[in-house]
Each structure stands twice: as C-alpha cells, then as structure tokens.
Design an enzyme around this catalytic site. Structure first.
Site, mmCIF file in Angstrom:
data_model
loop_
_atom_site.group_PDB
_atom_site.id
_atom_site.type_symbol
_atom_site.label_atom_id
_atom_site.label_comp_id
_atom_site.label_asym_id
_atom_site.label_seq_id
_atom_site.Cartn_x
_atom_site.Cartn_y
_atom_site.Cartn_z
ATOM 1 N N ASN A 12 -14.915 3.883 -3.054
ATOM 2 C CA ASN A 12 -14.610 2.526 -2.596
ATOM 3 C C ASN A 12 -13.422 1.993 -3.386
ATOM 4 O O ASN A 12 -13.197 2.394 -4.522
ATOM 5 C CB ASN A 12 -15.817 1.608 -2.821
ATOM 6 N N ASN A 64 -5.300 -0.351 3.710
ATOM 7 C CA ASN A 64 -5.642 0.806 2.863
ATOM 8 C C ASN A 64 -5.871 2.049 3.719
ATOM 9 O O ASN A 64 -5.499 3.148 3.313
ATOM 10 C CB ASN A 64 -6.879 0.518 2.012
ATOM 11 N N ASP A 68 -20.658 -2.342 -6.190
ATOM 12 C CA ASP A 68 -19.432 -2.257 -7.007
ATOM 13 C C ASP A 68 -19.703 -1.798 -8.440
ATOM 14 O O ASP A 68 -19.050 -2.253 -9.393
ATOM 15 C CB ASP A 68 -18.697 -3.612 -7.016
ATOM 16 N N HIS A 116 -11.916 -1.666 -4.754
ATOM 17 C CA HIS A 116 -12.361 -3.043 -4.951
ATOM 18 C C HIS A 116 -11.220 -3.833 -5.613
ATOM 19 O O HIS A 116 -10.610 -3.348 -6.565
ATOM 20 C CB HIS A 116 -13.613 -3.057 -5.838
ATOM 21 N N GLY A 153 -7.165 -2.978 7.590
ATOM 22 C CA GLY A 153 -6.948 -1.533 7.525
ATOM 23 C C GLY A 153 -5.660 -1.105 6.846
ATOM 24 O O GLY A 153 -5.167 -0.003 7.093
ATOM 25 N N ILE A 173 -23.069 -3.219 3.270
ATOM 26 C CA ILE A 173 -23.579 -2.497 2.101
ATOM 27 C C ILE A 173 -24.384 -1.292 2.583
ATOM 28 O O ILE A 173 -25.254 -1.420 3.448
ATOM 29 C CB ILE A 173 -24.426 -3.444 1.225
HETATM 30 C C1 GRF Z 1 -8.829 -4.786 0.018
HETATM 31 O O1 GRF Z 1 -8.407 -5.783 -0.877
HETATM 32 C C2 GRF Z 1 -9.952 -3.969 -0.582
HETATM 33 O O2 GRF Z 1 -9.839 -3.805 -1.960
HETATM 34 C C3 GRF Z 1 -11.153 -4.833 -0.258
HETATM 35 O O3 GRF Z 1 -10.903 -5.342 1.023
HETATM 36 C C4 GRF Z 1 -9.491 -5.388 1.250
HETATM 37 C C5 GRF Z 1 -9.231 -4.583 2.489
HETATM 38 O O4 GRF Z 1 -7.904 -4.670 2.911
HETATM 39 N N1 GRF Z 1 -12.370 -4.084 -0.412
HETATM 40 P P1 GRF Z 1 -7.381 -3.733 4.073
HETATM 41 O O5 GRF Z 1 -8.328 -3.876 5.249
HETATM 42 O O6 GRF Z 1 -7.353 -2.322 3.554
HETATM 43 O O7 GRF Z 1 -6.002 -4.241 4.392
#
Ligand code: GRF
Length: 193
Positions: free
Chosen positions: A112, A22, A150, A114, A20, A97
């Site tokens: 999203n 992000n 994606d 990626h 988490g 998904i």
């Molecule tokens: C990130 O690298 C994101 O791009 C990918 O999964 C990872 C999640 O990291 N889809 P976090 O849970 O946000 O730390």
C-alpha cells in the site's frame, strides 16, 4: 541481474477507488525493462473511479466490485485474482479495508502507499492533520499490508517539507509527486533490484 520479459514478470493487480495517478505511474514503470512486475488487472470498488480510464488507454483488464456484502465481495475478488494468476496486489488509493482472511490469502504480497510518514497519521485526512499538528515534514510511505490499518512493515518512505504557506491541497500535490517515484522504487527494493 536477469531482466524479466513481459510474460515472466510478476502478475500484479492494482486496486483503486479514485483518480489513479499512482496506478498510472505503476503502469509506466511496469513497461520499463527493469520492472519485475506487469500490471495485468485493475480492480475498483467504485465504477466512477477516474483511474478506470487507464484500463482502456493501456489495454489492461478492469473489474469493478460492488461492496454491499464485504465477505461475499472479497470472496469474489479472491477467486477473480486466482483465476487470473495474480501474484501481487498494489493498493493505490483503494478506500476499502481488506479483511484478515483476504490478507492471509495474499500473505506478504499486498503493498500500500500512504500519504504520511507512518507511523504518524494513519487513516484519512493526513495532510490537514500534519499541518494542524505543526509538523515540519510530512511525506509518503510504501508498506506491506497487514490486518491493522496502515501498520504493516515499512518498505520505503520519502520526506517532504511542509512550508508555512502549505494548505492540505498544496501539500497533497507535493507529496503525490513523490508517491509516483516512491512506489516503483519500493517494488524494486522488495525484489532486491
Ligand atoms: C494517494 O495520496 C495515496 O497515497 C492515497 O490515496 C491517494 C490516491 O491518489 N492512499 P491516486 O488515486 O493514486 O491519484
């Protein structure tokens, strides 16, 4: 540019499965004046997601959905989102998904992030694949979600150099730092801010 206040910001749900980080950066961003979004809901398929702790820290509602029957669970998620008047979904490390039907219900309103320079390296293990492929750069992409994995329209990307000492872990760390800046920038971009 009119700045939005808490109550008229776009109600957003962030979907997570893991750490988490992000999610955390999106919450921090949502609290700034320039942010057009507020984070009103955290959704996870995994009750052990470390990121669920941000629900308590930032006083944001959370809901865990057990993925046994995909169709049924998506119905439940959709009804929960509608009930809470969620208008934007940010996937952030969500490892499930979403079906075509789910995406149609939130058409153009699911984003999203990626960890690769799409269209290169869709799917999992992006960092080890980029290194194995002798890429000079990798990076991250924020894109709209469509029914192909994606593959939705790209909003923003950030390149990161791969050095000869990089391992999948070191590369993941470097890219994650950029992800935390890219997701908020992509949100500003889609709202023309
Ligand atoms: C990130 O690298 C994101 O791009 C990918 O999964 C990872 C999640 O990291 N889809 P976090 O849970 O946000 O730390």
């Amino acid at each position: 540019m009119a700045l939005l206040t808490g109550s008229n910001k776009i109600k957003t749900a962030v979907f997570i499965s893991g750490t988490g980080s992000n999610l955390r950066s999106l919450i921090k961003f949502s609290k700034t004046k320039k942010s057009p979004i507020s984070i009103n809901m955290i959704i996870s398929n995994n009750c052990k997601s470390k990121g669920l702790r941000f629900s308590q820290i930032f006083k944001i509602k959370k809901k865990i959905f057990n993925y046994k029957n995909n169709t049924l669970v998506e119905k439940k998620i959709l009804s929960h989102l509608k009930k809470n008047k969620i208008d934007l979904i940010c996937l952030a490390g969500f490892m499930k998904i979403l079906s075509k039907n789910f995406i149609t219900n939130f058409k153009g309103k699911i984003l999203n992030i990626h960890p690769s320079l799409l269209p290169k390296f869709k799917g999992l293990n992006t960092h080890s694949r980029a290194i194995k492929n002798n890429e000079k750069f990798s990076g991250c992409t924020v894109h709209y979600v469509n029914s192909k994995l994606d593959s939705g329209k790209i909003i923003l990307q950030k390149k990161v150099k791969i050095t000869k000492n990089d391992t999948p872990d070191s590369l993941a760390k470097k890219i994650l730092i950029e992800e935390h800046k890219l997701y908020p920038r992509a949100i500003l971009k889609i709202f023309n801010l």
